[in-house]
Design an enzyme around this catalytic site. Structure first.
Site, PDB file in Angstrom:
ATOM      1  N   ARG A 286      78.121 -52.282  85.119  1.00  0.00           N
ATOM      2  CA  ARG A 286      76.816 -51.914  84.574  1.00  0.00           C
ATOM      3  C   ARG A 286      76.207 -53.088  83.798  1.00  0.00           C
ATOM      4  NH1 ARG A 286      79.800 -47.805  80.789  1.00  0.00           N
ATOM      5  NH2 ARG A 286      80.136 -49.004  78.872  1.00  0.00           N
TER       6      ARG A 286
ATOM      7  N   GLU B 194      76.298 -54.601  81.063  1.00  0.00           N
ATOM      8  CA  GLU B 194      77.069 -54.836  79.842  1.00  0.00           C
ATOM      9  C   GLU B 194      78.030 -55.987  80.118  1.00  0.00           C
ATOM     10  OE1 GLU B 194      79.319 -52.163  76.428  1.00  0.00           O
ATOM     11  OE2 GLU B 194      78.267 -51.215  78.088  1.00  0.00           O
TER      12      GLU B 194
ATOM     13  N   GLU C 233      86.536 -45.150  81.903  1.00  0.00           N
ATOM     14  CA  GLU C 233      86.131 -45.267  80.505  1.00  0.00           C
ATOM     15  C   GLU C 233      86.258 -43.936  79.780  1.00  0.00           C
ATOM     16  OE1 GLU C 233      82.299 -47.034  78.032  1.00  0.00           O
ATOM     17  OE2 GLU C 233      82.005 -46.255  80.061  1.00  0.00           O
TER      18      GLU C 233
ATOM     19  N   ASP D  69      88.719 -53.582  72.802  1.00  0.00           N
ATOM     20  CA  ASP D  69      89.344 -53.243  74.074  1.00  0.00           C
ATOM     21  C   ASP D  69      90.563 -54.121  74.336  1.00  0.00           C
ATOM     22  OD1 ASP D  69      86.642 -52.279  73.963  1.00  0.00           O
ATOM     23  OD2 ASP D  69      86.736 -51.866  76.100  1.00  0.00           O
TER      24      ASP D  69
END
Length: 864
Positions: A465, A467, A744, A474
């Site tokens: 996406r 991003e 996610e 993370d």
């Protein structure tokens, strides 16, 4: 007779164009007799006309100091190692490793960035990509030639019409103002006597392309596209010639009409310029270049491997959607791009639109948000056919909708005309796991694929996406798993230098690195637990897994400043209970549009991490011999731990936040007062897991810890129940739903086949796959007991109905392995201990046994 491997140079897979003048050396040993130990080693450094051997009385074989004088720029040496056992017998010298440095000093650079000066709207996504070139003459026999290359933007160089190197998306993404990576290429075989040429394709990449969500921002690092290239030729008669990018170069528009990381690439083959990078080409019609600025002190050699194409995947099906669209299914959610081989009329355009999932049989692109994720190829109409693959973009996808295909798509797909080309940082695989449950094995494969797709020059959150940024939290939680599965030491050591470069003067660590402008929720940069703690916990992870104290030395100041910042925010009471926090991000109980609103008190999470990071800095100082700092941060860690207990632990051992993540943090971070409280916390955690039906009730912070917390407190059976649950939310729910990467959100795809309506719904996020490290350490039972696996712990904990499990780990000392099988109540275990290490074997119901190197087989009866 003991044999020695070729030495490894720092963490380089290929020690070519390295940036270290005193690189450390490592080697592995094999065929050593039982009880053998290294007592001395001898390193031989071979320079032209000279050979030096340095003997050192030491049992060390991992990252030992460079013994000779420092290497200079462009220097080439050979290195080999021999070892002597305690018996006084020397081995034969091992194979030689060839080492070559890059340009180590700023004054070595004469090249300057050059590019086309076009009158374009700097805020447009439709700015044209460009080509730059220069012709030159070779007037003798070439001994060797090197190209040192980088770019503002992305580049692919050519010499005499042939591609230079096998890397892609170079020079990658760094904090460009501070660190611009360059690569070294051997181009000797590409030159010929007479007229030659060098040229480069240029693309926007991360440098000036659109980055960020909610529309993103362009020109974050600069608005120009420029190539920085320095070709150095050495003739057999000793003469040297340099062809450096400067004002004599020429530029023009390329056939790439549009290129972006998020949006894909548009290419018009009718605009190709034949032979443009050959010596016979006349560039008099091209534009003069503009010469741009770049401080050569910011040019750095890579510490890890580049991004490369590592695999090709063919479609497993060609689908027709209800609307009539033709869709390729590659059977695997992957990261890369599609290569096509096509024949058709001039001007025909093939479109490739990608996505991770289908919904109602159609390509579903809503999770991509504003990322176009589409490539267009306009044919030149060549009778012999055409082949094309995008250069300067990548997509996260399983499915590709194909429109405008001029042939029989079904037949062409079956014969390799459309192939997915997988790309990621070309890391060496180091960890493998298998077991008797095929769903758990698929979960492990999903973690591996997810990591591959999100290690594209930096550790990203997602690959599809609008991003794709380096979220610090993370990789902080996933670091141990990453370091188990692949040799990430070089890559992440380099990325941590960027973390420090982006760290604010007050010690604040950004949420993601490199930093890009975003909407107001994420700006300005402010401290956040778990995310900022990457500055302390990731260096410690790399030290524990690879035995590299150098990363602690390099990052100690960054780590210390982060803890100092948190100390100032928390104040005298040592409880971090102010400010914005992400908490246990994406706890499944959190609302879809408020992922930080989980069950666990955000400030409990923050204070727990404060204690853990203070302890990590104290431990780092201890390794580095910084006694005063070790004492200071050790005392601080004690104070924060005491404050955590006072604020969040009740007298009976339960937590003020009666949530799984709260207990997991307290147990794994060792924040409880004593074994009684620890037992109570473990029992309550197990009860909470059972009470939730063994379904996941943790987010990014708790999920990597919950199985460890259960195992550490004697509830491994409950950890297995959690692992093997198939109802949503759970790890195996994703597998049963057909996932081929880790999602996610636990319910990214709902049981009815619809996609979660949240605006953050990636089907390729590695954070929740951090359980894979527990699979290796507890299910199979292979873990480091000392840094770098110098001592190994074999401690399998069978359960969950599994009848077998195994793990292999390529440690810095060589391959360690364990496999176990259950035959009724009998546990049969085989382990392999590499030479240079020792191990402890801890089997259920048996005394801990100390092992030396070699293969060992044991069998025990499990306690009832």
């Amino acid at each position: 007779m003991t044999t020695v491997s070729a030495p490894r140079i720092e963490h380089h897979r290929e020690p070519f164009g390295i940036g270290e003048s005193r690189p450390r050396l490592s080697w592995t040993l094999s065929d050593a007799p039982e009880g053998w130990h290294q007592a001395r080693y001898a390193v031989t450094v071979i320079r032209p006309g000279a050979e030096e051997t340095f003997e050192v009385a030491s049992a060390e074989q991992v990252l030992v100091p460079w013994p000779s004088r420092p290497l200079g720029s462009r220097e080439r040496v050979g290195v080999r190692v021999a070892v002597q056992g305690a018996d006084g017998v020397w081995s034969a010298a091992g194979p030689e490793t060839r080492v070559e440095t890059g340009l180590l000093r700023a004054e070595d650079w004469t090249a300057r960035p050059v590019g086309a000066d076009l009158d374009e709207d700097p805020e447009s996504d439709a700015r044209r990509a460009t080509l730059v070139r220069r012709g030159f003459r070779v007037d003798g026999e070439v001994a060797d030639a090197r190209l040192y290359a980088s770019a503002h933007g992305l580049c692919e160089a050519e010499v005499n019409g042939r591609r230079v190197g096998s890397d892609t998306l170079s020079p990658g993404w760094t904090v460009y103002r501070s660190r611009l990576r360059y690569y070294t290429y051997d181009v000797t075989d590409l030159l010929a006597e007479g007229e030659n040429a060098i040229g480069a394709w240029l693309g926007d990449g991360w440098y000036r392309g659109r980055l960020g969500w909610r529309g993103g921002t362009r020109n974050i690092f600069g608005s120009n596209l420029s190539f920085l290239g320095q070709l150095e030729i050495t003739y057999t008669d000793g003469r040297r010639q340099t062809v450096a990018s400067d004002a004599t170069w020429r530029a023009t528009l390329s056939p790439i009409l549009r290129s972006g990381i998020y949006d894909g690439e548009d290419y018009d083959a009718r605009r190709e310029i034949p032979d443009w990078s050959t010596g016979s080409f006349d560039d008099s019609g091209w534009l003069p270049v503009s010469v741009r600025a770049r401080d050569p002190r910011t040019l750095v050699a890579p510490t890890g491997p580049p991004v490369r194409i590592t695999e090709e995947v063919s479609p497993v099906a060609v689908l027709t959607s209800p609307s009539g669209a033709r869709i390729l299914d590659f059977g695997q959610n992957l990261v890369g791009r599609i290569r096509i081989r096509v024949s058709g009329p001039s001007g025909a355009t093939v479109s490739l639109r990608t996505a991770e999932v289908l919904q109602d049989g159609e390509l579903y692109t809503r999770p991509l948000r504003s990322a176009r994720s589409t490539d267009h190829y306009t044919l030149a109409g060549r009778p012999e056919g055409e082949e094309w693959e995008p250069r300067f973009t990548f997509h996260g996808f399983r499915y590709a909708e194909v429109s405008g295909w001029p042939g029989d798509l079904d037949a062409d797909a079956a014969t390799g005309a459309l192939t997915a080309r997988v790309l990621h940082t070309d890391l060496e695989r180091t960890g493998w796991f298998a077991c008797s449950d095929p769903l758990v094995e698929q979960l492990h494969r999903n973690v591996v694929w997810g990591m591959r797709g999100n290690f594209v020059d930096i550790p990203t959150d997602c690959p599809q996406r609008d991003e794709r940024v380096g979220w610090t939290g993370d990789i902080q939680v996933f670091g141990p798993t990453a370091a188990t599965l692949f040799d990430v030491a070089g890559m992440l050591t380099g990325w941590l230098r960027d973390v420090e470069a982006e760290q604010l003067s007050d010690g604040t660590v950004p949420w993601f690195v490199p930093v890009i402008p975003t909407h107001k929720v994420w700006s300005p940069i402010r401290p956040g637990a778990a995310w900022g703690d990457v500055a302390t916990l990731l260096p410690w992870t790399l030290y524990r897994r690879f035995g590299d104290a150098g990363v602690l030395d390099a990052q100690f100041d960054s780590a210390r400043r982060w803890v100092d910042k948190v100390e100032s925010v928390a104040g005298a009471d040592r409880v971090w209970d102010e400010g914005f926090q992400l908490g246990d991000w994406l706890d499944p109980a959190a609302p879809p549009q408020d992922p930080g609103a989980g069950r666990t008190d955000r400030h409990l999470v923050a204070t727990a991490y404060f204690a853990r990071s203070a302890r990590a800095v104290a431990d780092m100082a201890g390794v580095l011999g910084l006694d005063a700092e070790a004492a200071h941060y050790g005392s601080l860690a004690d104070e924060v731990t005491a404050a955590f207990r006072a604020a969040y632990v009740r007298p009976d051992g339960t937590m003020t936040s009666d949530a799984q993540t709260a207990y997991a943090l307290a147990i794994v971070f060792d924040l409880l007062p004593d074994e009684k409280h620890r037992a109570t916390a473990g029992a309550r955690l197990a009860a909470l897991v059972r009470g939730a039906g063994n379904r996941i009730a943790t987010g990014f912070v708790g999920t990597p810890l919950v199985c460890d917390a259960l195992t550490l407190t004697g509830h491994a059976d409950t950890a297995y129940d959690l692992l093997l649950e198939r109802e949503c939310p759970s790890w195996l729910y994703q597998v049963v739903q057909g996932a081929t990467t880790v999602w996610e959100r636990w319910d990214a795809l709902r049981p009815d086949g619809t996609v979660n309506p949240g605006t953050m719904t990636s089907f390729n996020h590695y954070a929740l796959g951090a359980v894979a490290d527990w699979l290796h350490r507890s299910v199979a039972g292979l873990a480091p007991a000392e840094p770098g696996y110098r001592r190994i712990r074999f401690a399998p904990r069978p359960g969950g109905g599994l009848t077998r499990a195994s793990a292999r780990q390529r440690t810095p000392y060589g391959e360690a392995a364990i496999s176990w099988e259950l035959h009724g109540d009998e546990l049969a275990v085989d382990v392999v201990v590499p030479v240079g290490t020792t191990a402890e074997l801890d089997l259920p119901g048996a005394a801990v046994e100390q092992l030396g190197h070699g293969a060992h087989t044991r069998s025990v009866r499990l306690p009832l």
